[in-house]
Design a protein around this motif. Structure first.
Motif, mmCIF file in Angstrom:
data_model
loop_
_atom_site.group_PDB
_atom_site.id
_atom_site.type_symbol
_atom_site.label_atom_id
_atom_site.label_comp_id
_atom_site.label_asym_id
_atom_site.label_seq_id
_atom_site.Cartn_x
_atom_site.Cartn_y
_atom_site.Cartn_z
ATOM 1 N N PRO A 120 0.813 -1.229 0.000
ATOM 2 C CA PRO A 120 0.000 0.000 0.000
ATOM 3 C C PRO A 120 0.841 1.272 0.000
ATOM 4 O O PRO A 120 0.449 2.278 -0.611
ATOM 5 C CB PRO A 120 -0.823 -0.120 1.286
ATOM 6 C CG PRO A 120 -0.866 -1.574 1.582
ATOM 7 C CD PRO A 120 0.461 -2.098 1.136
ATOM 8 N N GLY A 123 2.167 1.808 -3.465
ATOM 9 C CA GLY A 123 1.078 2.381 -4.246
ATOM 10 C C GLY A 123 0.814 3.831 -3.889
ATOM 11 O O GLY A 123 0.516 4.663 -4.763
ATOM 12 N N LEU A 124 0.939 4.165 -2.607
ATOM 13 C CA LEU A 124 0.735 5.554 -2.170
ATOM 14 C C LEU A 124 1.795 6.470 -2.761
ATOM 15 O O LEU A 124 1.504 7.614 -3.131
ATOM 16 C CB LEU A 124 0.767 5.619 -0.645
ATOM 17 C CG LEU A 124 0.566 7.006 -0.021
ATOM 18 C CD1 LEU A 124 -0.792 7.576 -0.420
ATOM 19 C CD2 LEU A 124 0.692 6.924 1.497
ATOM 20 N N THR A 127 0.685 7.191 -6.083
ATOM 21 C CA THR A 127 -0.445 8.123 -6.014
ATOM 22 C C THR A 127 0.032 9.561 -5.860
ATOM 23 O O THR A 127 -0.427 10.471 -6.572
ATOM 24 C CB THR A 127 -1.356 7.754 -4.830
ATOM 25 O OG1 THR A 127 -1.785 6.402 -4.976
ATOM 26 C CG2 THR A 127 -2.566 8.669 -4.768
ATOM 27 N N ALA A 156 -2.307 8.310 -10.693
ATOM 28 C CA ALA A 156 -2.343 8.222 -9.235
ATOM 29 C C ALA A 156 -3.307 7.132 -8.782
ATOM 30 O O ALA A 156 -2.978 6.300 -7.924
ATOM 31 C CB ALA A 156 -2.748 9.571 -8.648
ATOM 32 N N LEU A 157 -4.510 7.135 -9.353
ATOM 33 C CA LEU A 157 -5.501 6.142 -8.949
ATOM 34 C C LEU A 157 -5.093 4.735 -9.382
ATOM 35 O O LEU A 157 -5.377 3.756 -8.687
ATOM 36 C CB LEU A 157 -6.867 6.500 -9.535
ATOM 37 C CG LEU A 157 -7.462 7.825 -9.039
ATOM 38 C CD1 LEU A 157 -8.798 8.100 -9.712
ATOM 39 C CD2 LEU A 157 -7.633 7.777 -7.524
ATOM 40 N N ALA A 159 -2.014 3.602 -9.530
ATOM 41 C CA ALA A 159 -1.009 3.138 -8.561
ATOM 42 C C ALA A 159 -1.677 2.686 -7.267
ATOM 43 O O ALA A 159 -1.279 1.676 -6.670
ATOM 44 C CB ALA A 159 -0.010 4.263 -8.287
ATOM 45 N N THR A 160 -2.709 3.428 -6.842
ATOM 46 C CA THR A 160 -3.451 3.015 -5.649
ATOM 47 C C THR A 160 -4.097 1.655 -5.848
ATOM 48 O O THR A 160 -4.042 0.775 -4.974
ATOM 49 C CB THR A 160 -4.528 4.052 -5.309
ATOM 50 O OG1 THR A 160 -3.925 5.333 -5.128
ATOM 51 C CG2 THR A 160 -5.260 3.668 -4.040
ATOM 52 N N ALA A 161 -4.733 1.472 -7.010
ATOM 53 C CA ALA A 161 -5.399 0.200 -7.301
ATOM 54 C C ALA A 161 -4.409 -0.955 -7.347
ATOM 55 O O ALA A 161 -4.665 -2.041 -6.817
ATOM 56 C CB ALA A 161 -6.158 0.307 -8.622
ATOM 57 N N GLY A 163 -1.557 -1.137 -5.793
ATOM 58 C CA GLY A 163 -1.097 -1.408 -4.437
ATOM 59 C C GLY A 163 -2.107 -2.211 -3.642
ATOM 60 O O GLY A 163 -1.747 -3.171 -2.944
ATOM 61 N N LEU A 164 -3.387 -1.864 -3.748
ATOM 62 C CA LEU A 164 -4.420 -2.599 -3.021
ATOM 63 C C LEU A 164 -4.585 -4.009 -3.580
ATOM 64 O O LEU A 164 -4.794 -4.964 -2.818
ATOM 65 C CB LEU A 164 -5.750 -1.837 -3.098
ATOM 66 C CG LEU A 164 -5.795 -0.497 -2.365
ATOM 67 C CD1 LEU A 164 -7.139 0.192 -2.604
ATOM 68 C CD2 LEU A 164 -5.558 -0.686 -0.872
#
Length: 206
Positions: A120, A123-124, A127, A156-157, A159-161, A163-164
């Motif tokens: 995470p 990923g952040l 983001t 950004a989104l 990378a968040t996805a 990571g999750l």
């Protein structure tokens, strides 16, 4: 933004060098995560069958180090040792071997915890970088329209996805596999106590 752009490949191709690096890193971590999950499932199932099933050739071979430790401890004669003390000593010897067996079966299970914790944040980072890219685009174009900020926000989104998508399976698998190994360890401890009683009883009849 069309469906192609929303695909994982489309999001990857639309990202910048840093965003692509983050996605590649998370993709490799996700692949390694699933390798560990499959490996852990097979190891847990194999050990569970050996512990809960009858002592046949397969189970005996898998638990051979544990039973061998009991036989070696049983071959040692300590003058004045009571039956209860002897049983406890044999169980302790087999328990040490069992802990080594469990540690070997668990393998790289702690790596799942590392992936679940770190992914995470990776990923952040992607983001934050994507948002910074959006602000840089605004500053360059002197325009706050959606067309200017959309690429950076999408990166950004994405990378968040990523990571999750990497962290969630790792976290769930670590918890479930840990619970399976804990249950197997408890069953193995019961099996060791029973085997220690059998060894002591056999020695007493000799």
């Amino acid at each position: 933004m069309d469906a192609i752009t929303l695909s994982p490949l489309g999001l990857f191709l639309a990202a910048g060098p840093v965003g692509r690096g983050v996605m590649i890193l998370l993709g490799l971590a996700s692949l390694w995560c699933w390798v560990l999950i499959i490996e852990g499932l097979f190891a847990a199932a194999r050990l569970r069958r050996a512990v809960s099933g009858p002592i046949d050739a397969a189970a005996g071979a898998h638990l051979a180090p544990v039973f061998e430790a009991g036989l070696q401890a049983g071959s040692l004669v300590i003058p004045g040792e009571s039956v209860g003390e002897r049983r406890h000593r044999l169980a302790e010897a087999m328990g040490r071997a069992a802990r080594l067996l469990l540690a070997d079966a668990e393998g790289r299970l702690p790596d799942l915890a590392v992936i679940a914790s770190v992914a995470p944040f990776v990923g952040l980072f992607g983001t934050v970088w994507g948002i910074m890219t959006s602000f840089a685009g605004i500053a360059t174009a002197q325009d706050t329209s959606l067309a200017v900020v959309a690429p950076g926000i999408a990166e950004a989104l994405a990378a968040t996805a990523y990571g999750l998508a990497t962290a969630i399976p790792a976290s769930v698998a670590y918890s479930r596999l840990g619970a399976r190994f804990a249950a197997t360890a408890s069953a193995l401890a019961d099996r060791i106590d029973e085997h220690a009683v059998t060894l002591v009883a056999g020695k007493a009849r000799q």
